[in-house]
Scaffold this motif. Structure first.
Motif, PDB file in Angstrom:
ATOM      1  N   ARG A  81      -1.992   4.643  -2.296  1.00  0.00           N
ATOM      2  CA  ARG A  81      -1.872   5.508  -1.012  1.00  0.00           C
ATOM      3  C   ARG A  81      -2.454   6.612  -1.466  1.00  0.00           C
ATOM      4  O   ARG A  81      -3.440   7.247  -0.668  1.00  0.00           O
ATOM      5  N   LYS A 118     -18.031  18.505   4.396  1.00  0.00           N
ATOM      6  CA  LYS A 118     -18.139  19.942   4.795  1.00  0.00           C
ATOM      7  C   LYS A 118     -19.057  20.994   4.089  1.00  0.00           C
ATOM      8  O   LYS A 118     -19.699  21.824   4.796  1.00  0.00           O
ATOM      9  N   THR A 154     -10.594   0.445   2.336  1.00  0.00           N
ATOM     10  CA  THR A 154      -9.763   1.105   3.180  1.00  0.00           C
ATOM     11  C   THR A 154     -10.403   2.592   2.998  1.00  0.00           C
ATOM     12  O   THR A 154     -10.610   3.072   4.239  1.00  0.00           O
ATOM     13  N   GLN A 155     -10.575   3.020   1.807  1.00  0.00           N
ATOM     14  CA  GLN A 155     -11.489   4.116   1.990  1.00  0.00           C
ATOM     15  C   GLN A 155     -12.775   4.371   2.674  1.00  0.00           C
ATOM     16  O   GLN A 155     -12.990   5.418   3.413  1.00  0.00           O
ATOM     17  N   TYR A 192       0.816  -1.307   0.059  1.00  0.00           N
ATOM     18  CA  TYR A 192      -0.099  -0.008   0.063  1.00  0.00           C
ATOM     19  C   TYR A 192       0.835   1.412  -0.180  1.00  0.00           C
ATOM     20  O   TYR A 192       0.879   2.179   0.959  1.00  0.00           O
ATOM     21  N   VAL A 196      -6.357   7.120  -2.642  1.00  0.00           N
ATOM     22  CA  VAL A 196      -7.288   6.961  -1.380  1.00  0.00           C
ATOM     23  C   VAL A 196      -7.435   8.028  -0.528  1.00  0.00           C
ATOM     24  O   VAL A 196      -8.460   8.631  -0.417  1.00  0.00           O
ATOM     25  N   GLN A 197      -6.254   8.800  -0.097  1.00  0.00           N
ATOM     26  CA  GLN A 197      -5.954   9.788   0.583  1.00  0.00           C
ATOM     27  C   GLN A 197      -6.854  11.117  -0.157  1.00  0.00           C
ATOM     28  O   GLN A 197      -7.503  11.876   0.430  1.00  0.00           O
ATOM     29  N   TYR A 220      -3.954   9.077   8.990  1.00  0.00           N
ATOM     30  CA  TYR A 220      -4.055   8.248   7.693  1.00  0.00           C
ATOM     31  C   TYR A 220      -2.606   7.580   7.626  1.00  0.00           C
ATOM     32  O   TYR A 220      -2.551   6.341   7.305  1.00  0.00           O
ATOM     33  N   ASP A 221      -1.502   8.416   7.773  1.00  0.00           N
ATOM     34  CA  ASP A 221      -0.069   7.852   7.480  1.00  0.00           C
ATOM     35  C   ASP A 221      -0.075   6.692   8.488  1.00  0.00           C
ATOM     36  O   ASP A 221       0.651   5.774   8.453  1.00  0.00           O
ATOM     37  N   PHE A 237     -14.532  14.427   2.459  1.00  0.00           N
ATOM     38  CA  PHE A 237     -14.803  15.117   3.582  1.00  0.00           C
ATOM     39  C   PHE A 237     -14.993  16.612   3.143  1.00  0.00           C
ATOM     40  O   PHE A 237     -15.676  17.276   3.612  1.00  0.00           O
ATOM     41  N   SER A 295      -6.544  19.236   8.298  1.00  0.00           N
ATOM     42  CA  SER A 295      -6.146  18.266   7.268  1.00  0.00           C
ATOM     43  C   SER A 295      -4.984  17.456   7.644  1.00  0.00           C
ATOM     44  O   SER A 295      -4.655  16.051   7.201  1.00  0.00           O
ATOM     45  N   LEU A 349     -10.507  10.531   0.005  1.00  0.00           N
ATOM     46  CA  LEU A 349     -11.171  10.843   1.371  1.00  0.00           C
ATOM     47  C   LEU A 349     -11.191  12.308   1.463  1.00  0.00           C
ATOM     48  O   LEU A 349     -12.219  13.113   2.105  1.00  0.00           O
ATOM     49  N   LEU A 350     -10.165  13.062   1.259  1.00  0.00           N
ATOM     50  CA  LEU A 350      -9.944  14.464   1.257  1.00  0.00           C
ATOM     51  C   LEU A 350     -11.160  15.232   0.512  1.00  0.00           C
ATOM     52  O   LEU A 350     -11.854  15.958   0.710  1.00  0.00           O
ATOM     53  N   GLN A 367     -10.685  20.518  12.637  1.00  0.00           N
ATOM     54  CA  GLN A 367     -10.841  19.787  11.454  1.00  0.00           C
ATOM     55  C   GLN A 367      -9.574  20.075  10.468  1.00  0.00           C
ATOM     56  O   GLN A 367      -9.858  19.861   9.254  1.00  0.00           O
ATOM     57  N   SER A 420      -3.470   3.751   7.625  1.00  0.00           N
ATOM     58  CA  SER A 420      -3.989   3.429   6.432  1.00  0.00           C
ATOM     59  C   SER A 420      -3.456   2.208   5.826  1.00  0.00           C
ATOM     60  O   SER A 420      -4.121   1.147   5.334  1.00  0.00           O
ATOM     61  N   PHE A 434     -11.978   4.196   6.440  1.00  0.00           N
ATOM     62  CA  PHE A 434     -11.623   5.631   6.938  1.00  0.00           C
ATOM     63  C   PHE A 434     -12.697   6.537   6.903  1.00  0.00           C
ATOM     64  O   PHE A 434     -12.643   7.462   7.928  1.00  0.00           O
ATOM     65  N   THR A 435     -13.500   6.609   6.223  1.00  0.00           N
ATOM     66  CA  THR A 435     -14.843   7.525   6.009  1.00  0.00           C
ATOM     67  C   THR A 435     -15.304   7.255   7.169  1.00  0.00           C
ATOM     68  O   THR A 435     -15.987   8.232   7.904  1.00  0.00           O
ATOM     69  N   PHE A 468      -5.792  14.875   9.966  1.00  0.00           N
ATOM     70  CA  PHE A 468      -6.341  13.501   9.125  1.00  0.00           C
ATOM     71  C   PHE A 468      -5.157  12.645   8.597  1.00  0.00           C
ATOM     72  O   PHE A 468      -5.215  11.789   8.364  1.00  0.00           O
ATOM     73  N   GLY A 469      -4.035  13.609   7.987  1.00  0.00           N
ATOM     74  CA  GLY A 469      -2.814  13.101   7.363  1.00  0.00           C
ATOM     75  C   GLY A 469      -2.011  12.129   8.338  1.00  0.00           C
ATOM     76  O   GLY A 469      -1.655  11.386   7.879  1.00  0.00           O
ATOM     77  N   PHE A 522     -13.734   8.699  10.544  1.00  0.00           N
ATOM     78  CA  PHE A 522     -13.639   9.929  10.530  1.00  0.00           C
ATOM     79  C   PHE A 522     -14.886  10.662  10.934  1.00  0.00           C
ATOM     80  O   PHE A 522     -15.218  11.504  11.630  1.00  0.00           O
ATOM     81  N   LEU A 523     -16.146   9.921  10.328  1.00  0.00           N
ATOM     82  CA  LEU A 523     -17.406  10.617  10.775  1.00  0.00           C
ATOM     83  C   LEU A 523     -17.754  10.035  11.865  1.00  0.00           C
ATOM     84  O   LEU A 523     -18.663  10.625  12.725  1.00  0.00           O
ATOM     85  N   PHE A 566      -5.308  -1.513   5.461  1.00  0.00           N
ATOM     86  CA  PHE A 566      -5.471  -2.235   3.994  1.00  0.00           C
ATOM     87  C   PHE A 566      -4.854  -3.506   3.983  1.00  0.00           C
ATOM     88  O   PHE A 566      -5.358  -4.532   3.400  1.00  0.00           O
TER      89      PHE A 566
END
Lengths: 101, 185
Positions: A24, A39, B48-49, A19, A27-28, B23-24, A35, B16, A31-32, B14, B27, B52-53, B19-20, B56-57, B31
């Motif tokens: 990677r 928002k 995975t997507q 991955y 998918v990131q 995620y790092d 979101f 990012s 996701l962004l 909020q 993720s 993650f949603t 989030f990053g 975070f929700l 996976f």
């Protein structure tokens, strides 16, 4: 790989290495984007939902706007222009008893 | 920066960047678990997507009763199990088959049997046992989850979880013997 890892954890590390790079990042980014949409929809709801509720209430003949609320009459402290004739101070005149007889 | 600090910071701002960071950290592990259970790279990527949603929700609902990683993996396993259940239309991937499996040995199989397998053997063994058994072995040996955490994740009692682990180990042992009888462990 850390030497203290068991074989299950080594398997996790090995599969994790699949991955990397574009996958990677893709998918990131997705996701962004998701979101970001959430928002935006949230902000739209924040701005427009109260207005929509007002429109619906008004169309049904109600009043909801806080600024338009009519204050209840203050009988203890009548405004000066009403003076003695304020209904909180003086009751309406009683009918003449002779008229009733 | 600890996970809990990142979570608080994310919930407040909020940002990012937070989030990053999460995620790092998670993720690739998510996976990896998805690919183990779903056995398909594209499906694992989509899963995975979606996981993650979900994470975070529902981040504000994380009560810090357990480690964040345990919570994340619980969501991952439950997502994959639900996905497989829908796909195979199985009623219960974790259904108790102890009554239907009288050949399960009474004596406890040592952890050593599982932990001494090399990676190739382990992959083959995990691929050839039911996903429910696979998930429970991953929770125990890969994530070091306690019996209590596994029970909470699967919504089962602790004794049911112990039985399922025992059964999963027996199945893994059986597959190993079938597939690698001539090879030394």
């Amino acid at each position: 790989m850390r030497p203290d890892m068991n074989n299950f954890q080594k398997l996790l590390e090995e599969q994790s290495s699949l991955y990397e790079g574009a996958k990677r990042q893709k998918v990131q980014n997705n996701l962004l984007q998701t979101f970001g949409i959430f928002k935006f929809v949230g902000q739209l709801i924040d701005v427009y939902l109260p207005a929509m509720v007002n429109v619906i209430v008004s169309s049904m003949g109600g009043r909801l706007d806080e600024n338009e609320k009519i204050a209840p009459p203050d009988f203890k402290n009548p405004p000066p222009d009403l003076g003695e004739s304020h209904p909180g101070k003086i009751s309406p005149e009683l009918p003449d008893l002779d008229d009733l007889r | 920066m600890k996970d809990s600090e990142v979570i608080h910071s994310y919930l407040e701002t909020q940002a990012s960047r937070c989030f990053g960071l999460l995620y790092d950290r998670y993720s690739a592990k998510i996976f990896s678990k998805c690919i183990s259970l779903l056995k398909d790279e594209v499906m694992a990527q989509d899963a995975t997507q979606e996981i993650f949603t979900k994470i975070f929700l529902n981040l504000s609902r994380f009560g810090e009763k357990s480690k964040f990683s345990t919570w994340v993996y619980s969501i991952t396993y439950n997502y994959c199990i639900d996905f497989l259940r829908r796909k195979k239309k199985q009623k219960d991937i974790f259904s108790d088959e102890m009554e239907k499996a009288p050949d399960v040995p009474d004596e406890e199989i040592s952890d050593k049997v599982l932990l001494e397998m090399n990676l190739v053997q382990l992959k083959v063994v995990l691929d050839n046992i039911p996903p429910g058994d696979q998930a429970i072995l991953l929770m125990k040996y890969q994530d070091d989850m306690s019996i209590r955490d596994i029970a909470e994740t699967l919504d089962k009692t602790e004794s049911a979880v112990k039985m399922k682990i025992k059964r999963a180990k027996a199945k893994a042992q059986q597959v190993r013997e079938e597939k690698f009888t001539e090879q030394p462990i």
